[in-house]
Design a protein around this motif. Structure first.
Motif, PDB file in Angstrom:
ATOM      1  N   GLY A  26      39.428  39.307  37.660  1.00  0.00           N
ATOM      2  CA  GLY A  26      38.201  38.733  38.221  1.00  0.00           C
ATOM      3  C   GLY A  26      37.889  39.252  39.621  1.00  0.00           C
ATOM      4  O   GLY A  26      37.209  38.573  40.405  1.00  0.00           O
ATOM      5  N   LEU A  27      38.379  40.459  39.951  1.00  0.00           N
ATOM      6  CA  LEU A  27      38.130  41.032  41.278  1.00  0.00           C
ATOM      7  C   LEU A  27      36.956  42.018  41.193  1.00  0.00           C
ATOM      8  O   LEU A  27      36.502  42.364  40.112  1.00  0.00           O
ATOM      9  CB  LEU A  27      39.387  41.744  41.792  1.00  0.00           C
ATOM     10  N   GLY A  28      36.505  42.510  42.352  1.00  0.00           N
ATOM     11  CA  GLY A  28      35.311  43.364  42.401  1.00  0.00           C
ATOM     12  C   GLY A  28      35.564  44.817  42.058  1.00  0.00           C
ATOM     13  O   GLY A  28      36.672  45.227  41.704  1.00  0.00           O
ATOM     14  N   PHE A  29      34.485  45.606  42.171  1.00  0.00           N
ATOM     15  CA  PHE A  29      34.509  47.032  41.872  1.00  0.00           C
ATOM     16  C   PHE A  29      34.250  47.801  43.161  1.00  0.00           C
ATOM     17  O   PHE A  29      33.385  47.390  43.921  1.00  0.00           O
ATOM     18  CB  PHE A  29      33.430  47.365  40.830  1.00  0.00           C
ATOM     19  N   PRO A  30      34.903  48.946  43.440  1.00  0.00           N
ATOM     20  CA  PRO A  30      35.999  49.504  42.656  1.00  0.00           C
ATOM     21  C   PRO A  30      37.289  48.708  42.835  1.00  0.00           C
ATOM     22  O   PRO A  30      37.517  48.104  43.870  1.00  0.00           O
ATOM     23  CB  PRO A  30      36.127  50.930  43.232  1.00  0.00           C
ATOM     24  N   GLY A  31      38.110  48.738  41.794  1.00  0.00           N
ATOM     25  CA  GLY A  31      39.260  47.848  41.729  1.00  0.00           C
ATOM     26  C   GLY A  31      40.418  48.186  42.653  1.00  0.00           C
ATOM     27  O   GLY A  31      41.125  47.280  43.105  1.00  0.00           O
ATOM     28  N   GLY A  32      40.622  49.479  42.909  1.00  0.00           N
ATOM     29  CA  GLY A  32      41.789  49.883  43.709  1.00  0.00           C
ATOM     30  C   GLY A  32      41.876  49.186  45.056  1.00  0.00           C
ATOM     31  O   GLY A  32      42.884  48.523  45.354  1.00  0.00           O
ATOM     32  N   PRO A  33      40.829  49.297  45.869  1.00  0.00           N
ATOM     33  CA  PRO A  33      40.881  48.646  47.180  1.00  0.00           C
ATOM     34  C   PRO A  33      41.024  47.127  47.060  1.00  0.00           C
ATOM     35  O   PRO A  33      41.682  46.491  47.892  1.00  0.00           O
ATOM     36  CB  PRO A  33      39.536  49.006  47.825  1.00  0.00           C
ATOM     37  N   GLU A  34      40.426  46.530  46.012  1.00  0.00           N
ATOM     38  CA  GLU A  34      40.509  45.076  45.818  1.00  0.00           C
ATOM     39  C   GLU A  34      41.935  44.646  45.486  1.00  0.00           C
ATOM     40  O   GLU A  34      42.446  43.662  46.018  1.00  0.00           O
ATOM     41  CB  GLU A  34      39.577  44.648  44.673  1.00  0.00           C
ATOM     42  N   ILE A  35      42.585  45.397  44.572  1.00  0.00           N
ATOM     43  CA  ILE A  35      43.976  45.064  44.201  1.00  0.00           C
ATOM     44  C   ILE A  35      44.873  45.183  45.439  1.00  0.00           C
ATOM     45  O   ILE A  35      45.726  44.327  45.690  1.00  0.00           O
ATOM     46  CB  ILE A  35      44.478  46.023  43.088  1.00  0.00           C
ATOM     47  N   GLN A  36      44.655  46.249  46.205  1.00  0.00           N
ATOM     48  CA  GLN A  36      45.461  46.423  47.423  1.00  0.00           C
ATOM     49  C   GLN A  36      45.264  45.240  48.383  1.00  0.00           C
ATOM     50  O   GLN A  36      46.211  44.694  48.933  1.00  0.00           O
ATOM     51  CB  GLN A  36      45.064  47.735  48.111  1.00  0.00           C
ATOM     52  N   ARG A  37      44.001  44.841  48.534  1.00  0.00           N
ATOM     53  CA  ARG A  37      43.682  43.758  49.482  1.00  0.00           C
ATOM     54  C   ARG A  37      44.311  42.431  49.049  1.00  0.00           C
ATOM     55  O   ARG A  37      45.005  41.791  49.838  1.00  0.00           O
ATOM     56  CB  ARG A  37      42.158  43.611  49.575  1.00  0.00           C
ATOM     57  N   VAL A  38      44.114  42.051  47.765  1.00  0.00           N
ATOM     58  CA  VAL A  38      44.616  40.723  47.372  1.00  0.00           C
ATOM     59  C   VAL A  38      46.137  40.693  47.214  1.00  0.00           C
ATOM     60  O   VAL A  38      46.740  39.634  47.264  1.00  0.00           O
ATOM     61  CB  VAL A  38      43.967  40.164  46.076  1.00  0.00           C
ATOM     62  N   SER A  39      46.757  41.874  47.066  1.00  0.00           N
ATOM     63  CA  SER A  39      48.220  41.919  46.890  1.00  0.00           C
ATOM     64  C   SER A  39      48.986  41.564  48.164  1.00  0.00           C
ATOM     65  O   SER A  39      50.172  41.241  48.112  1.00  0.00           O
ATOM     66  CB  SER A  39      48.680  43.331  46.500  1.00  0.00           C
ATOM     67  N   GLN A  40      48.273  41.668  49.283  1.00  0.00           N
ATOM     68  CA  GLN A  40      48.966  41.425  50.546  1.00  0.00           C
ATOM     69  C   GLN A  40      49.525  40.012  50.614  1.00  0.00           C
ATOM     70  O   GLN A  40      48.846  39.055  50.276  1.00  0.00           O
ATOM     71  CB  GLN A  40      48.026  41.688  51.727  1.00  0.00           C
ATOM     72  N   GLY A  41      50.777  39.911  51.022  1.00  0.00           N
ATOM     73  CA  GLY A  41      51.403  38.600  51.148  1.00  0.00           C
ATOM     74  C   GLY A  41      52.020  38.098  49.855  1.00  0.00           C
ATOM     75  O   GLY A  41      52.513  36.970  49.795  1.00  0.00           O
ATOM     76  N   ALA A  42      52.001  38.910  48.784  1.00  0.00           N
ATOM     77  CA  ALA A  42      52.627  38.475  47.522  1.00  0.00           C
ATOM     78  C   ALA A  42      54.140  38.369  47.709  1.00  0.00           C
ATOM     79  O   ALA A  42      54.733  39.106  48.494  1.00  0.00           O
ATOM     80  CB  ALA A  42      52.300  39.476  46.413  1.00  0.00           C
ATOM     81  N   THR A  43      54.752  37.439  46.976  1.00  0.00           N
ATOM     82  CA  THR A  43      56.191  37.245  47.114  1.00  0.00           C
ATOM     83  C   THR A  43      56.975  38.180  46.195  1.00  0.00           C
ATOM     84  O   THR A  43      58.172  38.355  46.343  1.00  0.00           O
ATOM     85  CB  THR A  43      56.587  35.800  46.758  1.00  0.00           C
ATOM     86  N   GLY A  44      56.293  38.747  45.194  1.00  0.00           N
ATOM     87  CA  GLY A  44      56.986  39.629  44.251  1.00  0.00           C
ATOM     88  C   GLY A  44      57.610  38.869  43.104  1.00  0.00           C
ATOM     89  O   GLY A  44      58.492  39.373  42.403  1.00  0.00           O
ATOM     90  N   GLU A  45      57.149  37.630  42.870  1.00  0.00           N
ATOM     91  CA  GLU A  45      57.775  36.813  41.820  1.00  0.00           C
ATOM     92  C   GLU A  45      57.370  37.242  40.411  1.00  0.00           C
ATOM     93  O   GLU A  45      58.029  36.884  39.447  1.00  0.00           O
ATOM     94  CB  GLU A  45      57.457  35.336  42.042  1.00  0.00           C
ATOM     95  N   GLU A  46      56.261  38.012  40.278  1.00  0.00           N
ATOM     96  CA  GLU A  46      55.866  38.506  38.951  1.00  0.00           C
ATOM     97  C   GLU A  46      56.285  39.966  38.823  1.00  0.00           C
ATOM     98  O   GLU A  46      56.297  40.712  39.800  1.00  0.00           O
ATOM     99  CB  GLU A  46      54.352  38.415  38.762  1.00  0.00           C
TER     100      GLU A  46
END
Ligand code: KG4
Ligand code: ZN
Length: 342
Positions: A180-200
Motif C-alpha cells: 500500500g505504498l506509493g510509486f516509485p516503490g524503491g524510495p518508498e520501501i527504503q523510507r518506511v524500512s527505517q527503524g525496523a527491528t528485523g523481526e520479519e
C-alpha cells in the motif's frame, strides 16, 4: 580544447538532458520527472509518458545548455539514448537529437541506456578517466534490468548474470504496491524500512551455480506474508499496520540486498576484477550501497543517488568515449526498445 557533449535521455519517465566535458566534468544535469503524473496510475503509462516528453523536452534542453554556460552551437556532439526502453518515449529524444545534429552539423552518438548507467560513475569519480584499471565488475540494477556485466575495456562488456524474471526495481515497485505504498516503490520501501527491528524475514532465491537472479518468488512470498498479517488487500481493523508494513518492507529490502550484494561480490572474485562499479535506480538504495561496500575487498565506485536514476549527464559521459573512438551514428538510426548490452 575540451570536448563538450550534450546528452539526452527519454527512455522511460524522466525527460533529461545534461552537458559533460571530457567524459567526466559535469557542467549541467536537468531532469524533469513524471513521477507525479504516473503516481495516480501506480505505474508508467507509455503513451502518457511519450506525450509528456514532447511537452518537456525543449525547456529541459534549453535549461541544460543555459546551466552549462554554453550554447547548443558549442557542443562537439549530441549523445542520445536509443534503447532499451519504451519505444514511444525513446522516439521523442532520438528525434530531437537528430534535429539538433542535422541543423548544427555535429555528430549524433546513439547510446545504450544500460551503458549510460555504468558511465554515471565516471561523473562521480574523475580519477576513473581513460584507464580505471580493467576488468571491472558492473551491476546495473534498474526498473527493467538486473545485470552483472564484466567490463573489459571502454565499450566492451560480457553479460555474466541477469534476472530471469522481474528486475530488482520492478520487484521494489510491486512490493510497494502490495504494502500500500506509493510509486516509485524503491524510495518508498527504503523510507518506511527505517527503524525496523528485523523481526520479519523473507526467503532468498539463491539460484545455485549461476550469477542469475530471480525476484518473482520473493514478491509472492511477500504477498502471502501481507495476507497472513492482515494488511493485504487493505489493513484489517485492529492491526498495527504501520509497524507491520515497516517490518515487511525491511524484510523485502534485506532479501534483495543480500542476494544482489553476494552475487556481485562472487562475480568480482570469479573474474578477478580490479574494482566494482554500480549504476541504475536501485543502486540509489542506501542499504544496498552500504552492504556492497561492507562486503567488498575491492574499491567500489557508486554515483550519488541523483546520478543512479535516469539522467542525461550519464548519456553524455558514455557518448564521450564513443565519440573519442570515432563511433558516429547515422541519422537514419531507429530506436531499439530491447537493445541488449554485452
Ligand atoms: O534507472 P532507473 O531510474 O530507470 C530505469 O532505467 O528503469 O530505475 C528506476 C527504478 C524503479 O523501479 C525504482 O523503484 C528504483 O529504480 N529505485 C530504487 C530506489 N530509487 C529508485 N529502488 C530501491 N531503492 C531506492 N532508493
Ligand atoms: Zn535507467
Amino acid at each position: 580544447m575540451t570536448t563538450k557533449i550534450l546528452g539526452i535521455e527519454t527512455s522511460c519517465d524522466e525527460t533529461a538532458a545534461g552537458v559533460v566535458e571530457d567524459g567526466h566534468n559535469l557542467l549541467s544535469n536537468v531532469i524533469s520527472s513524471q513521477t507525479d503524473l504516473h503516481a495516480a496510475t501506480g505505474g508508467v503509462v507509455p503513451e502518457v509518458a511519450s506525450r509528456q516528453h514532447i511537452h518537456d523536452l525543449v525547456p529541459v534542453l534549453e535549461q541544460a545548455a543555459a546551466d552549462s554556460g554554453y550554447g547548443l552551437e558549442d557542443m562537439d556532439a549530441i549523445a542520445v539514448t536509443y534503447g532499451p526502453g519504451l519505444a514511444g518515449s525513446l522516439i521523442t529524444g532520438l528525434n530531437a537529437a537528430k534535429a539538433i545534429s542535422y541543423s548544427l552539423g555535429i555528430p549524433l552518438i546513439g547510446v545504450n541506456h544500460l551503458e549510460g548507467h555504468i558511465y554515471a560513475s565516471w561523473l562521480a569519480h574523475s580519477d576513473l578517466a581513460d584507464d580505471p584499471g580493467f576488468p571491472l565488475a558492473c551491476l546495473v540494477a534498474s526498473g527493467g534490468h538486473t545485470d552483472l556485466l564484466l567490463m573489459e575495456g571502454h565499450g566492451r562488456y560480457k553479460l555474466v548474470g541477469r534476472s530471469r524474471d522481474d528486475a530488482a526495481g520492478e520487484a521494489f515497485d510491486k512490493a510497494a504496491r502490495i504494502l500500500g505504498l506509493g510509486f516509485p516503490g524503491g524510495p518508498e520501501i527504503q523510507r518506511v524500512s527505517q527503524g525496523a527491528t528485523g523481526e520479519e524475514r523473507l526467503p532468498r532465491a539463491w539460484m545455485k551455480d549461476t550469477l542469475d537472479f530471480s525476484f518473482s518468488g520473493l514478491k509472492t512470498a511477500l504477498l502471502h506474508m501481507a495476507q497472513d498479517r492482515g494488511v493485504y488487500p487493505s489493513p484489517q481493523e485492529g492491526t498495527d499496520a504501520a509497524r507491520l508494513v515497516r517490518e515487511m518492507a525491511a524484510a523485502f529490502q534485506e532479501s534483495v540486498v543480500d542476494v544482489i550484494s553476494s552475487k556481485l561480490i562472487s562475480m568480482a572474485s570469479d573474474y578477478k576484477v580490479k574494482g566494482l562499479v554500480l549504476g541504475g535506480g536501485v543502486t540509489a538504495n542506501s542499504r544496498l550501497r552500504e552492504e556492497i561496500v561492507r562486503r567488498s575487498p575491492l574499491p567500489v565506485v557508486i554515483p550519488p543517488p541523483v546520478l543512479c536514476t535516469d539522467n542525461g549527464a550519464m548519456i553524455a559521459a558514455c557518448g564521450y568515449f564513443q565519440f573519442k573512438r570515432g563511433e558516429e551514428t547515422a541519422l537514419d538510426i531507429d530506436v531499439d526498445p530491447g537493445l541488449p548490452l554485452g
